[in-house]
Design a protein around this motif. Structure first.
Motif, PDB file in Angstrom:
ATOM      1  N   TYR A   1     -24.307   6.016 -26.543  1.00 35.93           N
ATOM      2  CA  TYR A   1     -23.270   5.305 -27.289  1.00 35.93           C
ATOM      3  C   TYR A   1     -22.465   4.411 -26.347  1.00 35.93           C
ATOM      4  O   TYR A   1     -22.201   3.243 -26.641  1.00 35.93           O
TER       5      TYR A   1
ATOM      6  N   LEU B   1     -24.475   1.364 -25.252  1.00 30.48           N
ATOM      7  CA  LEU B   1     -24.615   0.344 -26.299  1.00 30.48           C
ATOM      8  C   LEU B   1     -23.299  -0.398 -26.516  1.00 30.48           C
ATOM      9  O   LEU B   1     -23.276  -1.613 -26.693  1.00 30.48           O
ATOM     10  N   LEU B   2     -22.198   0.346 -26.482  1.00 27.60           N
ATOM     11  CA  LEU B   2     -20.894  -0.304 -26.652  1.00 27.60           C
ATOM     12  C   LEU B   2     -20.605  -1.230 -25.469  1.00 27.60           C
ATOM     13  O   LEU B   2     -19.921  -2.238 -25.603  1.00 27.60           O
TER      14      LEU B   2
ATOM     15  N   LEU C   1     -14.044  10.106 -28.309  1.00 23.53           N
ATOM     16  CA  LEU C   1     -13.396   8.962 -28.932  1.00 23.53           C
ATOM     17  C   LEU C   1     -14.131   7.717 -28.444  1.00 23.53           C
ATOM     18  O   LEU C   1     -14.077   7.380 -27.258  1.00 23.53           O
ATOM     19  N   LEU C   2     -14.829   7.074 -29.360  1.00 22.31           N
ATOM     20  CA  LEU C   2     -15.652   5.934 -28.942  1.00 22.31           C
ATOM     21  C   LEU C   2     -14.785   4.747 -28.542  1.00 22.31           C
ATOM     22  O   LEU C   2     -13.854   4.391 -29.267  1.00 22.31           O
ATOM     23  N   PRO C   3     -15.078   4.115 -27.415  1.00 22.88           N
ATOM     24  CA  PRO C   3     -14.336   2.905 -27.031  1.00 22.88           C
ATOM     25  C   PRO C   3     -14.741   1.728 -27.914  1.00 22.88           C
ATOM     26  O   PRO C   3     -15.735   1.802 -28.650  1.00 22.88           O
ATOM     27  N   GLU C   4     -13.981   0.655 -27.798  1.00 23.90           N
ATOM     28  CA  GLU C   4     -14.317  -0.575 -28.512  1.00 23.90           C
ATOM     29  C   GLU C   4     -15.545  -1.224 -27.869  1.00 23.90           C
ATOM     30  O   GLU C   4     -15.700  -1.171 -26.644  1.00 23.90           O
ATOM     31  N   PRO C   5     -16.413  -1.840 -28.672  1.00 29.92           N
ATOM     32  CA  PRO C   5     -17.558  -2.543 -28.071  1.00 29.92           C
ATOM     33  C   PRO C   5     -17.109  -3.756 -27.262  1.00 29.92           C
ATOM     34  O   PRO C   5     -16.112  -4.398 -27.610  1.00 29.92           O
TER      35      PRO C   5
ATOM     36  N   ARG D   1     -13.387   6.846 -35.050  1.00 31.39           N
ATOM     37  CA  ARG D   1     -14.169   6.691 -33.826  1.00 31.39           C
ATOM     38  C   ARG D   1     -14.408   8.024 -33.154  1.00 31.39           C
ATOM     39  O   ARG D   1     -14.930   8.086 -32.069  1.00 31.39           O
TER      40      ARG D   1
ATOM     41  N   LEU E   1     -16.280  11.324 -32.702  1.00 30.01           N
ATOM     42  CA  LEU E   1     -17.578  11.914 -33.038  1.00 30.01           C
ATOM     43  C   LEU E   1     -17.805  13.158 -32.206  1.00 30.01           C
ATOM     44  O   LEU E   1     -17.325  13.255 -31.081  1.00 30.01           O
TER      45      LEU E   1
ATOM     46  N   TYR F   1     -24.930  -8.043 -31.016  1.00 25.74           N
ATOM     47  CA  TYR F   1     -23.834  -7.756 -30.090  1.00 25.74           C
ATOM     48  C   TYR F   1     -22.451  -7.994 -30.686  1.00 25.74           C
ATOM     49  O   TYR F   1     -21.453  -7.622 -30.092  1.00 25.74           O
TER      50      TYR F   1
ATOM     51  N   ARG G   1      -4.725  11.785 -38.497  1.00 28.80           N
ATOM     52  CA  ARG G   1      -5.039  11.977 -37.091  1.00 28.80           C
ATOM     53  C   ARG G   1      -4.043  12.876 -36.343  1.00 28.80           C
ATOM     54  O   ARG G   1      -4.353  13.433 -35.306  1.00 28.80           O
TER      55      ARG G   1
ATOM     56  N   LYS H   1     -31.013   4.336 -31.819  1.00 30.44           N
ATOM     57  CA  LYS H   1     -29.899   3.380 -31.888  1.00 30.44           C
ATOM     58  C   LYS H   1     -30.199   1.992 -31.309  1.00 30.44           C
ATOM     59  O   LYS H   1     -29.652   1.007 -31.788  1.00 30.44           O
TER      60      LYS H   1
ATOM     61  N   LEU I   1     -22.491   2.182 -34.761  1.00 30.55           N
ATOM     62  CA  LEU I   1     -22.186   3.316 -33.881  1.00 30.55           C
ATOM     63  C   LEU I   1     -21.008   4.169 -34.345  1.00 30.55           C
ATOM     64  O   LEU I   1     -20.986   5.372 -34.110  1.00 30.55           O
ATOM     65  N   TYR I   2     -20.035   3.551 -34.973  1.00 29.47           N
ATOM     66  CA  TYR I   2     -18.910   4.359 -35.450  1.00 29.47           C
ATOM     67  C   TYR I   2     -19.324   5.029 -36.753  1.00 29.47           C
ATOM     68  O   TYR I   2     -20.013   4.407 -37.565  1.00 29.47           O
ATOM     69  N   PRO I   3     -18.888   6.261 -36.961  1.00 29.29           N
ATOM     70  CA  PRO I   3     -19.186   6.863 -38.264  1.00 29.29           C
ATOM     71  C   PRO I   3     -18.436   6.082 -39.340  1.00 29.29           C
ATOM     72  O   PRO I   3     -17.263   5.757 -39.177  1.00 29.29           O
TER      73      PRO I   3
ATOM     74  N   VAL J   1     -21.710  -3.974 -34.198  1.00 30.76           N
ATOM     75  CA  VAL J   1     -21.950  -2.828 -33.318  1.00 30.76           C
ATOM     76  C   VAL J   1     -21.155  -1.616 -33.810  1.00 30.76           C
ATOM     77  O   VAL J   1     -21.670  -0.504 -33.896  1.00 30.76           O
TER      78      VAL J   1
ATOM     79  N   LYS K   1     -13.161  19.860 -34.821  1.00 28.62           N
ATOM     80  CA  LYS K   1     -13.023  18.407 -34.657  1.00 28.62           C
ATOM     81  C   LYS K   1     -12.307  17.797 -35.858  1.00 28.62           C
ATOM     82  O   LYS K   1     -11.439  16.943 -35.720  1.00 28.62           O
TER      83      LYS K   1
ATOM     84  N   GLY L   1     -22.765  -3.005 -24.116  1.00 28.38           N
ATOM     85  CA  GLY L   1     -23.653  -4.170 -24.206  1.00 28.38           C
ATOM     86  C   GLY L   1     -25.016  -3.989 -23.577  1.00 28.38           C
ATOM     87  O   GLY L   1     -25.695  -4.970 -23.285  1.00 28.38           O
ATOM     88  N   CYS L   2     -25.438  -2.738 -23.382  1.00 25.56           N
ATOM     89  CA  CYS L   2     -26.763  -2.513 -22.787  1.00 25.56           C
ATOM     90  C   CYS L   2     -27.851  -3.079 -23.703  1.00 25.56           C
ATOM     91  O   CYS L   2     -27.844  -2.850 -24.909  1.00 25.56           O
TER      92      CYS L   2
END
Ligand SMILES: Cc1ncc(C[n+]2csc(CCOP(=O)(O)OP(=O)(O)O)c2C)c(N)n1
Ligand code: SF4
Ligand SMILES: [Mg+2]
Lengths: 497, 350
Positions: free
Chosen positions: B18, B21-22, B184-188, B6, B8, A271, A291, B46, A280-282, A276, A328, B24-25
């Motif tokens: 995703y 998991l981020l 855009l993936l959030p922060e864990p 971040r 994808l 955790y 950007r 994952k 999960l992040y590339p 993490v 993208k 906390g599942c």
């Protein structure tokens, strides 16, 4: 030994007072006198106390007469849907592998409605103890036939006695579950005579010990009396168990291989944010731009709606995916919608791609298409009407025959399939077609700097899509440049629309 | 190039994993079904990579009961399915609501009834939004319309599930599940404490969960408590988004994929000089009643745009007390509505 006596010497595995129980009577159990559930409760409570596992035991109460088991045991409790205790137990023990999970179940609960959960949990070898009370009847609901009701035994739903031709033979659960490879311990005992109860007592402890040692799945089947529904007194019930049930359900150990098994080890969850992110992040971006980069060509100022179509297996979806990836990589909003489902098998495959600087509303491209890429004639016929009057068509001239277009529409083509076959694999047709698109973009829509960037972004997208397969990446990039060289504008007599 | 990129390209089905998991599942329990299977595929890859629990259950019934166990252990846990599988889960969802156990259930809707087909529909609305199983209960229902929202709403879903001790659905359709978009993936989230009431080592061993109350007065009191909770959810958690809604005379109410189509349709309608707008519920329970009433102040007509026989339309009518005519624009059977069709059929209502 009578039930009354057993209930009196209260084990420390029971609550001192059954305060979870509603109403005024917080001292007695709710089971009928002489009921096997009461005897087994006592055996389990003593074992929980003696094995010092109170603080980590979860007792799962099934639906049946023992639905209120959580009233009595001084440990964690949960009451669950009819037959599903082993599944709930799976969720519990996988969440916390140090839990001692007890799935307490009746014959209707385990043998009928919940047999699948039971047998699959056994087969996964979950680390838990199933205590299975076989009383040959549905106690709670008023004496209906159970899967374990004996041949000839009368119940309210087999009033003439269980007929083996109508209801089949009783279910031999211990025999069935011991045939599986995963379970480590299976025994059938009886809650009848004092000697049998001592045997049962040992079986409870053995099963719990296996769980403590994380050896996996153990089940003990308890032949048990339901004096109320059998309309018998305590001694008649014991006789019923010893004389009739034991004949059909022989007592004994069916399986005991815990010694040969290693303790189950489960991973613990990661955790920490840094870890993490790492998963999960590339970790690598193939993008060479920052950007806030934006391609300057005015072509990109508007939302562009693209469609790719052909036979399933021609790489239609990967072409669309590649386009979306390119978008993208250059900071556009993109959507990529494959047609999924039966249409994909054998028949036509197609996908919609939308590339925009703004939020994309509809991802479905079914009209006003700016760019149509087709890989077979059927797709051309089907989707050409969706191409905008000012739209652009790219096609594989090995397979597709275009006879006419609007004067305002532009088409580029390349014999992608033929060239790909020459390169040794039909799958390169995609990158070859991408070459045709690049040429068209160069000729009509891109400013100087964007021309070079288009080639760059194709290379980046190929890298991203094929991850670390360097040979595949190299060949696709070659195919792309080959396609760009070989592609040409399609000229035809316009029908003057 | 090492960069903490971040951004994808993910399908809605991937994005929700995703997000979970981020957020906390701890565990995922599932059973394959199109068009939700990629959720299980992604989870299978994952969750174990992060040392967390993935099990392919033997049925949807088992999957949701495994969720019950994990939730009772105080963990963040989820399952995912589509129509038929959701039908199978309903008994356990009722138990979860009754025992006040939090969890997240994703429903990526397909065509029904029966085996139907795997095309996109929104015909699980009634079974998911209205309770679905036996007894008087509701589940919170979130309605994402993009891969980004599939990801973000996983966070919200777990928060709400725990805040109100109740199951939360993420309800979407085959299109949103299958479509890939940039996310855009959030922060864990930082590691989370196991709650006090969990059946877990170190917690009080008197902890237990049940939904059985034999005494009618007791069960009634329990029901009253649940209903109060649902009222407070209605009061505090309504969420919706408007598009050109402020002066809209025609209000298209649409969620999931239909919400996006409706935005394009409204652009076209405005082009024809028609003051149309979109009200997109982000929560279906609680239904955005206040937003609907606000829109009714200037709206002449509401249109419910949905891929079903017309299920959400009842909630639209209730929300505005039938104070405006409410029409239906729909398709069924796994067919999509096109933007043109929405425009055309809106025109027919004028
Ligand atoms: C889904 C569902 N179907 C039916 C019932 C009704 N029901 C309650 S207990 C029971 C039978 C229990 O029999 P068994 O498992 O043998 O337990 P016993 O009471 O004999 O210990 C049934 C059918 C239920 N609670 N839930
Ligand atoms: S009905 Fe039968 S099984 Fe149930 S408590 Fe009475 S004796 Fe025991
Ligand atoms: Mg029974």
């Amino acid at each position: 030994m009578s039930t009354e006596k057993i209930i009196h010497g209260r084990s420390a595995g029971f609550f001192p007072e059954f305060s979870r129980r509603p109403g005024n009577n917080h001292t007695n159990m709710h089971y009928c006198p002489g009921c096997g559930h009461g005897i087994l409760h006592k055996l389990i409570a003593e074992a929980i106390e003696d094995l010092e596992i109170k603080d980590r035991t979860v007792l799962i109460s099934p639906v049946g007469c023992s639905v209120f088991a959580y009233y009595y045991f001084d440990c964690f409790g949960i009451s669950v849907p009819h037959g599903r205790a082993p599944a709930v137990g799976t969720g519990l023990v996988r969440s916390n592998p140090d839990d001692i999970v007890i799935s307490y179940q009746g014959d209707g609960d385990l043998g009928a409605i919940g047999f699948n959960e039971f047998i699959q949990t056994a087969n996964r070898g979950e680390n838990m103890a199933v205590f299975f009370v076989n009383n040959a009847i549905y106690g709670m609901t008023g004496g209906q036939m159970a899967p374990t009701t004996l041949p000839g035994q009368k119940t309210v739903t087999c009033p003439l006695g269980r007929s083996v031709t109508n209801e089949g033979y009783p279910l031999k659960v211990s025999e069935m579950v011991s045939a599986l490879d995963s379970p480590v311990y299976v025994e059938r005992v009886a809650l009848s005579s004092g000697k049998n109860i001592l045997r049962a007592r040992a079986a409870v402890r053995k099963a719990l010990n296996n769980v403590i040692e994380k050896k996996g799945f153990s089940m003990v089947e308890f032949l048990s009396g339901c004096p109320v529904n059998l309309k018998m007194n305590a001694s008649q019930v014991n006789e019923f168990i010893d004389e009739r049930m034991c004949k059909y359900f022989p007592l004994g150990v069916f399986k005991d291989i815990a010694d040969t098994r290693d303790s189950i080890k489960r991973s613990s969850g990661v955790y920490a944010p840094e870890a993490v992110r790492k998963v999960l992040y590339p970790q690598y971006s193939s993008s060479s731009v920052s950007r806030d980069f934006q391609n300057p060509s005015p072509f990109f100022a508007k939302e562009r709606r693209l469609k790719v179509a052909g036979f399933g297996g021609q790489g239609v979806l990967s072409f669309g995916h590649m386009l979306a990836t390119m978008g993208k990589l250059r900071n556009f909003n993109v959507s990529y919608l494959p047609v999924y489902g039966p249409e994909m098998r054998g028949g036509t495959a197609s996908c919609s791609v939308v590339v925009s600087r703004k939020k994309i509303a509809s991802p479905v491209v079914d009209r006003d298409c700016n760019l149509l890429v087709v890989l077979n004639d059927e797709s051309l016929e089907k989707f050409l009407p969706e191409l905008k009057p000012t739209g652009v068509l790219i096609f594989d001239s090995s397979n597709v025959h275009v006879s006419r277009l609007r004067r305002t529409q532009i088409a580029y083509c390349v014999n992608a399939s033929d060239l790909a076959r020459e390169l040794g694999d039909l799958r390169y047709a995609n990158s070859i077609l991408m070459g045709a698109l690049a040429k068209l973009m160069d000729d009509f829509f891109l400013q100087e700097t964007d021309k070079a960037d288009f080639e760059r972004v194709v290379e980046e997208a190929i890298r991203e899509c094929f991850a670390d397969k360097s040979e595949v990446i190299r060949k696709n990039i070659n195919a792309f440049y080959l396609g760009k060289q070989a592609a040409s504008r399609w000229n035809a007599p316009s029908d003057g629309q | 190039m090492q960069n903490n990129n971040r951004n994808l390209l993910l399908s809605g089905n991937e994005a929700v994993v995703y997000g979970a998991l981020l957020a906390g599942c701890d565990s995922f329990f599932g059973y394959p079904i199109t068009p939700a299977s990629e959720i299980a595929h992604t989870a299978a890859a994952k969750f174990p990579e992060l040392g967390r629990v993935f099990i392919q259950a033997e049925s949807e019934i088992s999957a949701i009961n495994m969720v019950m166990g994990a939730s009772a252990a105080g963990r963040r846990t989820m399952t995912a399915s589509s129509g038929l599988g959701i039908s199978l889960k309903q008994e356990a969802v009722s138990y979860l609501a009754g025992a006040q156990l939090p969890c997240v259930i994703v429903d990526v809707m397909r065509g029904g009834p029966g085996l139907g087909n795997i095309g996109p529909e929104q015909a699980d609305y009634n079974q998911v939004v209205k309770g679905g199983g036996h007894g008087s209960y509701r589940c919170i229902v979130l309605a994402p319309d993009s891969a980004q929202e599939m990801c973000d709403m996983a966070f919200l879903a777990f928060d709400l599930a725990e805040k109100y001790a109740t199951p939360v659905y993420i309800l979407t359709d085959g299109v949103i599940g299958q479509m890939k978009e940039s996310v855009l993936l959030p922060e864990p989230l930082p590691p989370r404490e196991i709650p006090e009431n969990a059946l877990d080592i170190g917690r009080k061993r008197s902890n237990y969960f049940t939904s059985i109350y034999l005494e009618p007065d007791e069960l009634e009191a329990h029901n009253v408590h649940l209903q109060k909770k649902y009222s407070s959810i209605q009061l505090k958690e309504e969420r919706s988004e408007g598009y050109l809604l402020d002066d809209a005379e025609i209000v298209l109410v649409a969620y999931g994929i239909c919400g996006r189509l409706a935005c394009n349709a409204v652009d076209d309608l405005r082009h024809y000089g028609i003051k149309a707008g979109v009200l997109r519920p982000l929560t279906l329970f609680p239904f955005p009643v206040r937003a609907c009433r606000l829109a009714a102040e200037h709206a002449k007509r509401f249109l419910s745009v949905e891929l079903s026989c017309g299920q959400m339309i009842d909630d639209v009518k209730l929300a505005i007390d039938c104070s405006r005519p409410v029409g239906l624009i729909n398709r069924m059977g796994g067919n999509m509505l096109s933007v043109e069709e929405i425009v055309e059929r809106t025109g027919q209502f004028l």
